[in-house]
Write an enzyme that holds these catalytic residues in place. Sequence first.
Site, PDB file in Angstrom:
ATOM      1  N   CYS A   4       0.857  -1.349   0.069  1.00 16.32           N
ATOM      2  CA  CYS A   4      -0.087  -0.119   0.109  1.00 16.32           C
ATOM      3  C   CYS A   4       0.810   1.167   0.099  1.00 16.32           C
ATOM      4  CB  CYS A   4      -0.954  -0.196   1.210  1.00 16.32           C
ATOM      5  SG  CYS A   4      -1.720   1.692   1.715  1.00 16.32           S
ATOM      6  N   CYS A   7       0.727   3.160   3.274  1.00 12.51           N
ATOM      7  CA  CYS A   7       1.257   2.492   4.341  1.00 12.51           C
ATOM      8  C   CYS A   7       2.823   2.766   4.228  1.00 12.51           C
ATOM      9  CB  CYS A   7       1.133   0.994   4.393  1.00 12.51           C
ATOM     10  SG  CYS A   7      -0.693   0.726   4.870  1.00 12.51           S
ATOM     11  N   HIS A  46      -3.494   0.531   8.631  1.00 14.75           N
ATOM     12  CA  HIS A  46      -4.104   0.301   7.199  1.00 14.75           C
ATOM     13  C   HIS A  46      -5.567   0.280   7.210  1.00 14.75           C
ATOM     14  CE1 HIS A  46      -4.359  -0.450   2.701  1.00 14.75           C
ATOM     15  NE2 HIS A  46      -5.334  -1.366   3.186  1.00 14.75           N
ATOM     16  N   ASN A  87     -13.069  10.653   0.239  1.00 17.48           N
ATOM     17  CA  ASN A  87     -13.637   9.990  -0.935  1.00 17.48           C
ATOM     18  C   ASN A  87     -13.482   8.612  -0.794  1.00 17.48           C
ATOM     19  OD1 ASN A  87     -13.765  12.168  -2.860  1.00 17.48           O
ATOM     20  ND2 ASN A  87     -11.745  11.952  -3.213  1.00 17.48           N
ATOM     21  N   GLY A  93     -14.305   8.643  -6.663  1.00 15.57           N
ATOM     22  CA  GLY A  93     -12.987   9.260  -6.844  1.00 15.57           C
ATOM     23  C   GLY A  93     -11.925   8.953  -6.023  1.00 15.57           C
ATOM     24  N   THR A  95      -8.612   6.814  -5.295  1.00 13.15           N
ATOM     25  CA  THR A  95      -7.749   6.248  -5.925  1.00 13.15           C
ATOM     26  C   THR A  95      -6.491   5.391  -5.279  1.00 13.15           C
ATOM     27  OG1 THR A  95      -6.359   8.115  -6.259  1.00 13.15           O
ATOM     28  CG2 THR A  95      -7.820   8.008  -7.902  1.00 13.15           C
ATOM     29  N   HIS A  98      -6.451   3.310   1.080  1.00 14.44           N
ATOM     30  CA  HIS A  98      -5.789   3.554   2.260  1.00 14.44           C
ATOM     31  C   HIS A  98      -6.626   4.939   2.715  1.00 14.44           C
ATOM     32  CE1 HIS A  98      -2.546   3.441   5.490  1.00 14.44           C
ATOM     33  NE2 HIS A  98      -3.286   4.481   5.988  1.00 14.44           N
ATOM     34  N   HIS A 100      -7.670   8.401   3.755  1.00 14.21           N
ATOM     35  CA  HIS A 100      -7.142   9.660   3.922  1.00 14.21           C
ATOM     36  C   HIS A 100      -8.053  10.895   3.636  1.00 14.21           C
ATOM     37  CE1 HIS A 100      -7.159   8.251  -0.437  1.00 14.21           C
ATOM     38  NE2 HIS A 100      -7.363   9.431  -0.831  1.00 14.21           N
TER      39      HIS A 100
HETATM   40  P1  5GP Z   1      -8.226  10.280  -3.710  1.00 11.65           P
HETATM   41  O1  5GP Z   1      -8.439  10.483  -5.108  1.00 11.65           O
HETATM   42  O2  5GP Z   1      -7.695   8.593  -3.537  1.00 11.65           O
HETATM   43  O3  5GP Z   1      -9.113  10.603  -2.661  1.00 11.65           O
HETATM   44  O4  5GP Z   1      -6.703  10.893  -3.219  1.00 11.65           O
HETATM   45  C1  5GP Z   1      -5.282  10.532  -3.817  1.00 11.65           C
HETATM   46  C2  5GP Z   1      -4.626  11.658  -3.457  1.00 11.65           C
HETATM   47  O5  5GP Z   1      -3.280  11.064  -3.166  1.00 11.65           O
HETATM   48  C3  5GP Z   1      -4.406  12.430  -4.484  1.00 11.65           C
HETATM   49  O6  5GP Z   1      -4.987  13.731  -4.592  1.00 11.65           O
HETATM   50  C4  5GP Z   1      -3.035  12.159  -5.244  1.00 11.65           C
HETATM   51  O7  5GP Z   1      -2.551  13.286  -5.645  1.00 11.65           O
HETATM   52  C5  5GP Z   1      -2.336  11.920  -4.022  1.00 11.65           C
HETATM   53  N1  5GP Z   1      -0.991  11.096  -4.101  1.00 11.65           N
HETATM   54  C6  5GP Z   1      -1.004   9.966  -4.955  1.00 11.65           C
HETATM   55  N2  5GP Z   1       0.156   9.306  -4.940  1.00 11.65           N
HETATM   56  C7  5GP Z   1       0.934  10.076  -4.096  1.00 11.65           C
HETATM   57  C8  5GP Z   1       2.011  10.025  -3.718  1.00 11.65           C
HETATM   58  O8  5GP Z   1       3.062   9.236  -4.009  1.00 11.65           O
HETATM   59  N3  5GP Z   1       2.539  11.144  -2.652  1.00 11.65           N
HETATM   60  C9  5GP Z   1       1.761  12.145  -2.214  1.00 11.65           C
HETATM   61  N4  5GP Z   1       2.236  12.987  -1.487  1.00 11.65           N
HETATM   62  N5  5GP Z   1       0.560  12.116  -2.652  1.00 11.65           N
HETATM   63  C10 5GP Z   1       0.019  11.172  -3.498  1.00 11.65           C
HETATM   64 ZN    ZN Z   2      -2.295   1.176   3.579  1.00  8.81          ZN
END
Ligand code: 5GP
Ligand code: ZN
Length: 103
Positions: A4, A7, A46, A87, A93, A95, A98, A100
């Site tokens: 992950c 993680c 996680h 999300n 949305g 992606t 885990h 956040h």
């Molecule tokens: P989601 O679309 O899942 O709600 O948000 C995932 C967020 O994680 C996105 O805003 C994306 O820019 C951020 N993100 C994805 N990969 C990384 C990474 O490797 N490092 C950081 N700091 N943010 C990431």
């Molecule tokens: Zn995780």
Amino acid sequence: MSSCLFCRIASGEIPARVIFQDANLVAFEDINPQAPLHCLVIPRRHIATLNDMTPDDAALVGAMQYRAAQIARERGYADGGFRTVFNCNAAAGQTVFHIHLHV
Ligand code: 5GP
Ligand code: ZN
């Protein structure tokens, strides 16, 4: 969960611009910011989606929201305003699977 992404950020295995961490939470700058302040608050533990929360996770998720507000205050957004978003699942949305909290 070793596969992950978040993680691995929480453990320090993958670098991130960390702005807060304690025993339970890590907050770091989003890699693709959508606003002047855009950070993510995650639990070290996680939890894939909000659907996977147990009743015992309620305080942890509350602590994530509290931390988001503290970060917003430290960055000068408390009075003007800020938004926090979870999300849950792909259609909303999500992606990274885990949980956040976007700030
Ligand atoms: P989601 O679309 O899942 O709600 O948000 C995932 C967020 O994680 C996105 O805003 C994306 O820019 C951020 N993100 C994805 N990969 C990384 C990474 O490797 N490092 C950081 N700091 N943010 C990431
Ligand atoms: Zn995780």
